[in-house]
Enzyme design. Structure first.
Site, mmCIF file in Angstrom:
data_model
loop_
_atom_site.group_PDB
_atom_site.id
_atom_site.type_symbol
_atom_site.label_atom_id
_atom_site.label_comp_id
_atom_site.label_asym_id
_atom_site.label_seq_id
_atom_site.Cartn_x
_atom_site.Cartn_y
_atom_site.Cartn_z
ATOM 1 N N GLU A 48 0.827 -1.211 0.000
ATOM 2 C CA GLU A 48 0.000 0.000 0.000
ATOM 3 C C GLU A 48 0.859 1.259 0.000
ATOM 4 O OE1 GLU A 48 -3.029 0.433 -0.693
ATOM 5 O OE2 GLU A 48 -3.669 -1.650 -0.654
ATOM 6 N N TYR A 131 -6.368 6.896 3.738
ATOM 7 C CA TYR A 131 -6.581 5.825 2.759
ATOM 8 C C TYR A 131 -5.803 4.559 3.139
ATOM 9 C CZ TYR A 131 -5.931 2.799 -1.095
ATOM 10 O OH TYR A 131 -5.870 1.650 -1.834
ATOM 11 N N ASP A 149 -9.536 4.454 -3.303
ATOM 12 C CA ASP A 149 -8.482 4.840 -4.246
ATOM 13 C C ASP A 149 -9.147 5.303 -5.552
ATOM 14 O OD1 ASP A 149 -9.344 2.559 -5.510
ATOM 15 O OD2 ASP A 149 -7.362 1.652 -5.714
ATOM 16 N N CYS A 205 -14.092 -1.302 -15.331
ATOM 17 C CA CYS A 205 -14.620 0.062 -15.258
ATOM 18 C C CYS A 205 -13.454 1.046 -15.401
ATOM 19 C CB CYS A 205 -15.349 0.250 -13.924
ATOM 20 S SG CYS A 205 -16.341 1.743 -13.884
ATOM 21 N N CYS A 215 -19.508 -6.156 -17.159
ATOM 22 C CA CYS A 215 -19.487 -5.741 -15.747
ATOM 23 C C CYS A 215 -20.577 -6.457 -14.945
ATOM 24 C CB CYS A 215 -19.689 -4.229 -15.663
ATOM 25 S SG CYS A 215 -19.681 -3.637 -13.964
ATOM 26 N N CYS A 221 -26.029 -0.117 -12.263
ATOM 27 C CA CYS A 221 -25.221 1.092 -12.456
ATOM 28 C C CYS A 221 -26.026 2.226 -13.088
ATOM 29 C CB CYS A 221 -24.024 0.736 -13.332
ATOM 30 S SG CYS A 221 -22.953 2.136 -13.607
HETATM 31 FE FE1 SF4 Z 1 -18.445 0.856 -14.567
HETATM 32 FE FE2 SF4 Z 1 -21.080 0.933 -14.304
HETATM 33 FE FE3 SF4 Z 1 -20.007 0.232 -16.626
HETATM 34 FE FE4 SF4 Z 1 -19.793 -1.380 -14.509
HETATM 35 S S1 SF4 Z 1 -21.640 -0.819 -15.578
HETATM 36 S S2 SF4 Z 1 -18.181 -0.853 -15.991
HETATM 37 S S3 SF4 Z 1 -19.628 0.082 -12.826
HETATM 38 S S4 SF4 Z 1 -19.841 2.204 -15.636
#
Ligand code: SF4
Length: 366
Positions: A48, A131, A149, A205, A215, A221
């Site tokens: 880290e 962090y 992050d 992402c 994803c 999302c």
């Molecule tokens: Fe990123 Fe949302 Fe696309 Fe997933 S669905 S890659 S979280 S923008």
């Protein structure tokens, strides 16, 4: 036209799908514990600190080198600072290396070789901010903590379509990331959650071309629902980086040795060796002004060209003044050392100073 998703996000189902994806696809990184293994707090902490301001690809080699040389926090505490700074060369931001060493000594000494487990206690150690404390508490000790992050920030900003621009929007994004974080071990897996979000940000992402089709969170999302993933996190317009100027003194003795000097412990490149220079300021130096700052009197001659380097907050332009000095020239103010350029690699010389050495190489050589 895309339909915005407005229903509240369900943290339990988000975590379930994220963990399934992470179990199959997560990155295999040298500091991570394997399936069924316990995290080693020393390795988590070391990685880290190295990852602050540095990419995973660069850190991997340094990390493996460090743990091969210093397999435990006690080994690192027993090393001398110069060898740690030397091994750190190329990672930049050397205050991290000095704090790393100081922290290892505190943990190996006062703490009996054990890292504290809570964010509050971790933050009392040198080089550990909010962090890093959250990352160590979650990953090494399974505490409910939310390190945010750049990857987690991006994924969270997109999941919730946070419209407040950075940097002001960071507080809101952190709250939202916290709202998804599972309970401490053994009920939840906050360390895996943080690492899974980091991996999702790094692999799927991504900043410019998020692969929403692949994803696991696409159905939740909000940014994907709006077909505006790349718009998030929203950023405030950038200010231009200022340019600073300095003059470097390339002092050459008759035996070809050049003066190096240790920079003060505090400040930029603290404790590193440098080729002596003036302050770095916004107004350009004239050779006449700079000579008044030289470590000693000599017939200083400007070399053609400029050495350029970029730090986080400013661009730096250095010009070099070269001068011959007698065999008896001192070491500046006692922090200096005369060294053949062919042996500079034995010193913890930052990248900037290596550039200066390449630029000045051969100047005034017999
Ligand atoms: Fe990123 Fe949302 Fe696309 Fe997933 S669905 S890659 S979280 S923008």
């Amino acid at each position: 036209m895309a339909t915005p998703r407005t229903a509240p996000l369900n943290p339990t189902s988000i975590r379930r799908r994220l963990f399934r994806w992470y179990g199959k696809t997560g990155r295999d990184l040298p500091w991570r514990a394997g399936q069924g293994e316990k995290s080693d707090p020393y390795r988590v902490w070391l990685s880290e600190i190295m990852l602050q301001q540095t990419t995973v690809a660069t850190v991997k080699t340094y990390f493996e080198d460090f743990v091969a040389r210093w397999p435990t926090v006690a080994d690192l505490a027993g090393a001398d600072l110069d060898s740690v700074l030397h091994a750190w060369q190329g990672l930049g931001y050397y205050a991290r290396a000095r704090n790393l060493h100081k922290c290892a000594r505190l943990v190996a000494g006062d703490q009996g070789g054990r890292f504290p487990q809570t964010e509050e206690e971790l933050k009392k150690l040198p080089g550990i901010g909010d962090y890093t404390a959250a990352a160590i508490a979650a990953i090494a000790f399974g505490k409910k903590a939310t390190p945010v992050d750049a990857n987690i920030e991006r994924v969270t900003a997109r999941l919730f379509a946070v419209s407040e621009p950075l940097p002001g929007g960071r507080r809101r994004i952190s709250e939202l990331a916290r709202s998804l974080t599972p309970a401490s071990k053994p009920r939840g897996r906050p360390g895996d959650f943080a690492q899974a979000m980091m991996d999702l940000g790094a692999m799927v992402c991504t900043p410019r071309t998020p692969n929403c089709q692949a994803c696991p969170l696409v159905t939740d999302c909000r940014a994907a629902g709006l077909r505006q993933a790349e718009r998030y996190p929203v950023k405030a317009p950038k200010k231009a980086r200022p340019v600073r100027h300095g003059m470097v003194f390339w002092a050459v003795r008759p035996d070809g040795r050049v003066l190096l000097r240790q920079r003060p412990e505090k400040g930029l490149l603290g404790g590193m060796m440098e080729i002596p220079s003036t302050d770095w300021r916004e107004k350009a130096w004239t050779p006449g002004e700079a000579v008044a700052e030289a470590p000693f009197a000599a017939d200083w001659k400007p070399l053609d060209g400029v050495v350029r380097h970029t730090f986080t907050h400013f661009h730096l332009e250095l010009m070099v003044l070269a001068g011959r000095v007698g065999a008896g020239a001192g070491g500046g103010d006692g922090r200096g050392e005369w060294c053949l350029p062919s042996r500079f690699s034995e010193h913890a010389l930052p990248t900037l100073m290596k550039k200066v050495a390449r630029h000045a190489a051969g100047a005034l050589a017999e």
